[in-house]
Design an enzyme around this catalytic site. Structure first.
Site, PDB file in Angstrom:
ATOM      1  N   GLY A  39     -55.174  -2.718  19.740  1.00 42.31           N
ATOM      2  CA  GLY A  39     -55.288  -4.269  20.319  1.00 42.31           C
ATOM      3  C   GLY A  39     -56.353  -4.376  22.103  1.00 42.31           C
ATOM      4  O   GLY A  39     -56.071  -4.726  22.806  1.00 42.31           O
TER       5      GLY A  39
ATOM      6  N   SER B 234     -57.537  -2.747  16.317  1.00 43.18           N
ATOM      7  CA  SER B 234     -58.450  -3.868  16.768  1.00 43.18           C
ATOM      8  C   SER B 234     -58.975  -4.019  14.871  1.00 43.18           C
ATOM      9  O   SER B 234     -60.208  -4.207  14.955  1.00 43.18           O
ATOM     10  CB  SER B 234     -59.489  -3.818  17.369  1.00 43.18           C
TER      11      SER B 234
ATOM     12  N   GLU C 178     -47.012   2.400  18.739  1.00 40.45           N
ATOM     13  CA  GLU C 178     -45.963   1.796  20.224  1.00 40.45           C
ATOM     14  C   GLU C 178     -44.095   2.104  20.193  1.00 40.45           C
ATOM     15  O   GLU C 178     -44.347   2.496  20.903  1.00 40.45           O
ATOM     16  CB  GLU C 178     -46.151  -0.135  19.890  1.00 40.45           C
TER      17      GLU C 178
ATOM     18  N   ASN D 108     -48.939  -6.701  11.034  1.00 44.22           N
ATOM     19  CA  ASN D 108     -48.715  -5.709  11.661  1.00 44.22           C
ATOM     20  C   ASN D 108     -48.093  -7.353  13.388  1.00 44.22           C
ATOM     21  O   ASN D 108     -49.264  -7.161  14.009  1.00 44.22           O
ATOM     22  CB  ASN D 108     -48.122  -4.943  12.595  1.00 44.22           C
ATOM     23  N   TRP D 109     -47.147  -7.889  12.716  1.00 45.95           N
ATOM     24  CA  TRP D 109     -47.139  -9.217  13.916  1.00 45.95           C
ATOM     25  C   TRP D 109     -46.778  -8.747  15.206  1.00 45.95           C
ATOM     26  O   TRP D 109     -46.710  -9.178  16.471  1.00 45.95           O
ATOM     27  CB  TRP D 109     -46.120 -10.452  13.556  1.00 45.95           C
ATOM     28  N   LYS D 110     -46.000  -7.226  15.194  1.00 45.72           N
ATOM     29  CA  LYS D 110     -45.684  -6.914  16.064  1.00 45.72           C
ATOM     30  C   LYS D 110     -44.445  -7.741  17.100  1.00 45.72           C
ATOM     31  O   LYS D 110     -43.953  -8.497  15.744  1.00 45.72           O
ATOM     32  CB  LYS D 110     -46.202  -6.543  17.667  1.00 45.72           C
TER      33      LYS D 110
ATOM     34  N   HIS E 218     -45.177   4.428  14.392  1.00 47.85           N
ATOM     35  CA  HIS E 218     -46.008   3.189  15.242  1.00 47.85           C
ATOM     36  C   HIS E 218     -46.243   3.474  16.634  1.00 47.85           C
ATOM     37  O   HIS E 218     -45.352   4.376  17.300  1.00 47.85           O
ATOM     38  CB  HIS E 218     -45.673   1.913  15.306  1.00 47.85           C
TER      39      HIS E 218
ATOM     40  N   GLY F  17     -52.764  -6.087  13.317  1.00 44.58           N
ATOM     41  CA  GLY F  17     -52.422  -6.418  14.664  1.00 44.58           C
ATOM     42  C   GLY F  17     -52.382  -7.755  14.299  1.00 44.58           C
ATOM     43  O   GLY F  17     -52.105  -8.734  13.905  1.00 44.58           O
ATOM     44  N   GLY F  18     -53.091  -8.059  15.445  1.00 45.84           N
ATOM     45  CA  GLY F  18     -53.926  -9.421  16.748  1.00 45.84           C
ATOM     46  C   GLY F  18     -54.175 -10.451  15.242  1.00 45.84           C
ATOM     47  O   GLY F  18     -53.928 -11.359  15.170  1.00 45.84           O
TER      48      GLY F  18
HETATM   49  P1  PGA Z   1     -54.588  -4.390  16.780  1.00 46.45           P
HETATM   50  O1  PGA Z   1     -53.109  -3.361  15.978  1.00 46.45           O
HETATM   51  O2  PGA Z   1     -55.105  -4.542  14.946  1.00 46.45           O
HETATM   52  O3  PGA Z   1     -53.369  -5.776  17.519  1.00 46.45           O
HETATM   53  O4  PGA Z   1     -55.214  -3.323  17.422  1.00 46.45           O
HETATM   54  C1  PGA Z   1     -53.327  -2.977  14.895  1.00 46.45           C
HETATM   55  C2  PGA Z   1     -51.475  -2.301  14.762  1.00 46.45           C
HETATM   56  O5  PGA Z   1     -51.411  -1.868  15.904  1.00 46.45           O
HETATM   57  O6  PGA Z   1     -50.935  -1.548  13.385  1.00 46.45           O
END
Ligand code: PGA
Length: 251
Positions: free
Chosen positions: A173, A212, A97, A9-11, A95, A233-234
């Site tokens: 995150g 994470s 967010e 998930n590149w956001k 998600h 994500g990251g």
């Molecule tokens: P993260 O994000 O791995 O940066 O914690 C995961 C996500 O929100 O899908």
């Protein structure tokens, strides 16, 4: 046997040139990813580039959100048919967010899940509790409610056509990962909740962990009985780290 899935998930990250380098790196390492399916969910503006680069490769791609509508006066939104036209297989739905910054409630999320299926996309349904909810001892209540909303709107057979991602909001995150035991407990709860409606669907459901997950902790999380992959994500922004996670999902 459930196939592992590792989805990035590149956001809202990347540039046209940085994603080219990232995808070259991911494609280059796919030879060692034998069992897991790998996908990247990119900002929609990059879909044409991503499609061009990944077409014919072993890496699938998807969107990060979808409109509940098929077309019309909805400025800034992306319809499921548009994602499908650019070759998306997956789309992330609900998600945290989106839920917290864009006011998506359980009903909207359920409608988005239905819209994704209508467009032939595989929804990755995100569920998860906040820190306050975990500390208040209502994790199962919250996650159960988020799942039930989709089942009651779409039906259990439609849920079966998607993927669930358990993402504790406090772990996203933040560098604070759920312990393998904490994650496994909630994954087992999710599977049991789905199995209560239909045992075969519960057994077959791919349930990803997100929050994470990184190259260092992935193997331990992915070794848990009910963790079938990750939503990353990251760590999905670095080809080497993302591939390490995908390889850890091989076993
Ligand atoms: P993260 O994000 O791995 O940066 O914690 C995961 C996500 O929100 O899908």
């Amino acid at each position: 046997m459930r196939q592992p899935l590792v989805a990035g998930n590149w956001k809202m990250n990347g540039t046209r040139s940085s994603i080219q380098e990232l995808l070259d790196g991911v494609k280059g390492g796919m030879g060692e990813v034998t069992t897991a399916e790998v996908a990247v969910c990119c900002p929609h503006i990059f879909l044409a580039d991503v499609q061009q680069q990944l077409q014919g490769s072993a890496v699938a791609w998807g969107g990060q959100d979808i409109s509940v509508h098929e077309s019309g006066a909805y400025t800034g939104e992306t319809a499921g048919g548009m994602l499908a036209e650019f070759g998306c297989k997956y789309v992330i739905i609900g998600h945290s967010e989106r839920r917290s910054y864009h006011g998506e409630n359980d009903q909207t999320v359920a409608e988005k899940f239905a819209a994704a299926r209508k467009a032939g996309l595989v929804p990755i349904l995100c569920v998860g509790e906040t820190l306050e909810e975990r500390e208040g001892g209502i994790t199962e209540e919250v996650v159960g409610r988020q799942l039930d909303a989709v089942v009651s709107h779409c039906g259990i057979d439609t849920l079966a056509e998607g993927v669930v991602a358990y993402e504790p909001v406090w772990a996203i995150g933040t560098g604070k990962t759920a312990t393998p035991e904490q994650a496994q407990d909630v994954h087992a709860f999710i599977r049991a909740r789905i199995a209560a409606a239909n045992s075969a669907v519960g057994e077959g459901m791919q349930i990803l962990y997100g929050g994470s997950m990184n190259a260092g902790n992935a193997a331990e999380l992915l070794a848990q009985a009910d963790i079938d992959g990750g939503l990353i994500g990251g760590a999905s922004l670095k080809a080497a780290d993302f591939l390490t996670i995908a390889k850890a999902a091989n076993a």
